[in-house]
Design an enzyme around this catalytic site. Structure first.
Site, PDB file in Angstrom:
ATOM      1  N   GLU A   1      -8.786   1.314 -14.531  1.00 48.02           N
ATOM      2  CA  GLU A   1      -8.240   0.973 -13.228  1.00 48.02           C
ATOM      3  C   GLU A   1      -8.271   2.166 -12.263  1.00 48.02           C
ATOM      4  OE1 GLU A   1      -7.399  -1.963 -11.924  1.00 48.02           O
ATOM      5  OE2 GLU A   1      -7.028  -0.853 -10.081  1.00 48.02           O
TER       6      GLU A   1
ATOM      7  N   THR B   1     -10.241  -5.165  -7.756  1.00 52.72           N
ATOM      8  CA  THR B   1     -10.548  -5.425  -9.166  1.00 52.72           C
ATOM      9  C   THR B   1     -11.403  -6.681  -9.332  1.00 52.72           C
ATOM     10  OG1 THR B   1      -8.599  -4.331 -10.100  1.00 52.72           O
ATOM     11  CG2 THR B   1      -9.551  -6.092 -11.398  1.00 52.72           C
TER      12      THR B   1
ATOM     13  N   HIS C   1      -2.667   2.355 -11.347  1.00 54.74           N
ATOM     14  CA  HIS C   1      -2.778   1.543 -10.139  1.00 54.74           C
ATOM     15  C   HIS C   1      -1.759   2.025  -9.125  1.00 54.74           C
ATOM     16  CE1 HIS C   1      -2.752  -1.877  -7.429  1.00 54.74           C
ATOM     17  NE2 HIS C   1      -3.795  -2.393  -8.064  1.00 54.74           N
TER      18      HIS C   1
ATOM     19  N   ASP D   1     -13.191   0.894 -11.608  1.00 59.60           N
ATOM     20  CA  ASP D   1     -13.482  -0.297 -10.791  1.00 59.60           C
ATOM     21  C   ASP D   1     -13.595  -0.001  -9.294  1.00 59.60           C
ATOM     22  OD1 ASP D   1     -10.701   0.107 -10.599  1.00 59.60           O
ATOM     23  OD2 ASP D   1     -10.239  -2.030 -10.503  1.00 59.60           O
ATOM     24  N   HIS D   2     -12.836   0.972  -8.801  1.00 56.31           N
ATOM     25  CA  HIS D   2     -12.868   1.322  -7.369  1.00 56.31           C
ATOM     26  C   HIS D   2     -12.033   2.562  -7.159  1.00 56.31           C
ATOM     27  CE1 HIS D   2      -8.874  -0.445  -7.336  1.00 56.31           C
ATOM     28  NE2 HIS D   2      -9.381  -1.560  -7.846  1.00 56.31           N
TER      29      HIS D   2
HETATM   30  C1  GP9 Z   1      -3.896  -6.894 -11.448  1.00 56.78           C
HETATM   31  C2  GP9 Z   1      -4.894  -5.790 -11.422  1.00 56.78           C
HETATM   32  C3  GP9 Z   1      -4.925  -5.084 -10.091  1.00 56.78           C
HETATM   33  O1  GP9 Z   1      -3.899  -7.748 -12.531  1.00 56.78           O
HETATM   34  O2  GP9 Z   1      -6.106  -6.072 -11.983  1.00 56.78           O
HETATM   35  O3  GP9 Z   1      -5.953  -5.450  -9.245  1.00 56.78           O
HETATM   36  P1  GP9 Z   1      -6.326  -4.563  -7.962  1.00 56.78           P
HETATM   37  O4  GP9 Z   1      -5.095  -4.447  -7.112  1.00 56.78           O
HETATM   38  O5  GP9 Z   1      -6.804  -3.227  -8.433  1.00 56.78           O
HETATM   39  O6  GP9 Z   1      -7.391  -5.325  -7.287  1.00 56.78           O
HETATM   40 MN    MN Z   2      -8.395  -2.429  -9.533  1.00 55.79          MN
END
Ligand code: GP9
Ligand code: MN
Length: 427
Positions: A38, A82, A198, A257-258
């Site tokens: 993440e 995500t 996150h 992912d980002h």
């Molecule tokens: C939530 C998680 C967060 O289940 O995958 O997503 P994001 O905010 O990074 O798009």
């Molecule tokens: Mn994410």
């Protein structure tokens, strides 16, 4: 409408890349782990705070003898974050310019996604994640993608102290996930989506074993702290793979992912990168995320090809020995020798080995020097831009028009969403 898919196929067929025989099919029949790190950015690799590595386990994996790590690999997400990353990784389709394709088009649309394809080739497939199943409409979208199992938050041990931010803490998640992984018939394809790193990077006291940075930007400073925690969790999971011997017959794909730190935090970014100020070239570079492939027998290296999340699926398919001559996938194999290496950002900006184009600013990618393109450069940039605009718009047409419902590639059976139920009583 049905004929719209023809335009898409024409474009894709023009740009399909031949596999590299050095890699083609070399991971055939192996289990596949997709480890979603993440908000994990490339700058964290080998990054130190007060002399101490933030992510020693991921660094070690990055440099492992059996890892190919890509150091010019970019996230390509937009608002779907995500979910955009998931869409690209498992379909090689872009997320949408606005909103989340998984939310808006995940339930109804027809997909020809990695889980469904691998299922039809003898794999068992599972997604694992410590958040509620409805987030990003995963519970519906995963059915459209053909996931046999979705082990969401309900499947893991619950205690208030086990959760922070969006859900289950990564260490507990990986540990608990292992009991489901153990029961998956092999070969399997398992995606594990982490959470703790996150925004706003919350972590309970006893897990805070790394100092926050001191940029003075409160939303940025704890980032390294949760990244460090994610790194420890990842390290523990690798240990588990080793202990169980799963590392011997599995491909481990790990990727960020980002971005974790958005472009709104330029002064803090400058401090983190030890620069006096940040321009749009630096911000483009800052969108790099790690992408790593590891399995026994793979000869590791740092690969400098330019690519992004859209390219993951074609790369994986070739490694697993599936010829790509009829899929609707917009990326191309990162290990192929003849790639165009044009990396589209979702807003139409792009990076190539030569040029970084951010709005009206053009830079030389190698040096970061800002240029006023000459006639020849202008011509190249125009062609690159044309490619970027076309791939983004055609990908959008596939999703908006649900075009895959009109396309029946040989050897692929249409997914029937009714075949799937992710309720624990069925698990
Ligand atoms: C939530 C998680 C967060 O289940 O995958 O997503 P994001 O905010 O990074 O798009
Ligand atoms: Mn994410």
């Amino acid at each position: 409408k049905p004929k719209d898919i023809k335009k898409v196929l024409k474009f894709i067929n023009q740009h399909r890349t031949k596999p590299n025989i050095q890699y083609y099919g070399k991971a055939k029949g192996k289990n596949v782990f997709i480890i979603h790190l993440e908000s994990f950015q490339q700058f964290l690799i080998n990054y130190r705070v007060h002399g101490r590595l933030v992510t020693p386990n991921i660094d070690k994996f990055y440099h492992n003898d059996h890892t190919i790590a890509f150091d010019n690999f970019y996230h390509q997400v937009s608002q779907g974050k995500t979910s955009d990353a998931e869409m690209m990784l498992e379909n090689s389709l872009f997320g949408l310019p606005q909103g989340s394709a998984m939310v808006t088009y995940g339930t109804q649309n027809t997909y020809q996604a990695a889980p469904a394809f691998l299922d039809q080739h003898g794999y068992s497939t599972a997604a694992l994640h410590g958040d509620v199943p409805s987030f990003w409409n995963r519970d519906n979208t995963y059915k459209s993608w053909g996931y046999q199992y979705f082990f969401d938050s309900k499947y893991y041990k619950e205690k208030p102290s086990y959760n922070v931010g969006y859900g289950l803490k990564d260490k507990i998640f990986f540990k608990d996930a292992s009991k489901y992984i153990q029961r998956l018939p092999q070969p399997f394809y398992a995606k594990l989506i982490t959470l703790t790193n996150h925004y706003p990077y919350l972590l309970d006291k006893q897990n805070r074993s790394f100092p926050a940075t001191k940029t003075g930007d409160k939303t940025v400073d704890p980032y390294v702290q949760t990244a460090h925690y994610l790194d420890q969790a990842f390290g523990e999971f690798l240990h588990y793979l080793h202990k169980t011997g799963l590392d011997k017959n599995s491909v481990v794909v790990a990727y960020g992912d980002h971005y974790g730190i958005s472009n709104n935090h330029r002064p803090a970014i400058a401090q983190l990168l030890h620069k006096s100020n940040i321009n749009s070239y630096d911000l483009a570079q800052f969108q790099k995320v790690p992408f790593m492939i590891n399995y026994r027998g793979l000869q590791g290296k740092i690969d400098h090809t330019y690519g992004g999340e859209i390219d993951v699926l074609p790369t994986l398919m070739h490694l697993l020995g599936y010829k790509d001559n009829n899929t609707v996938q917009f990326g191309n194999d990162l290990l192929s020798n003849h790639r165009n290496q044009i990396v589209a950002f979702r807003n139409g900006n792009f990076v190539t080995p030569k040029f970084t184009v951010m709005g009206s600013d053009v830079y030389l990618t190698k040096t970061g020097k800002k240029i006023k393109p000459n006639a020849q450069q202008e011509k190249e940039i125009k062609a690159d831009r044309h490619y970027v605009d076309e791939e983004l718009s055609l990908s959008d047409q596939v999703i908006y028009g649900d075009l895959l419902r009109f396309y029946k590639p040989k050897g692929f059976k249409k997914v029937n969403k009714k075949d799937y139920n992710y309720k624990p009583s069925y698990g």
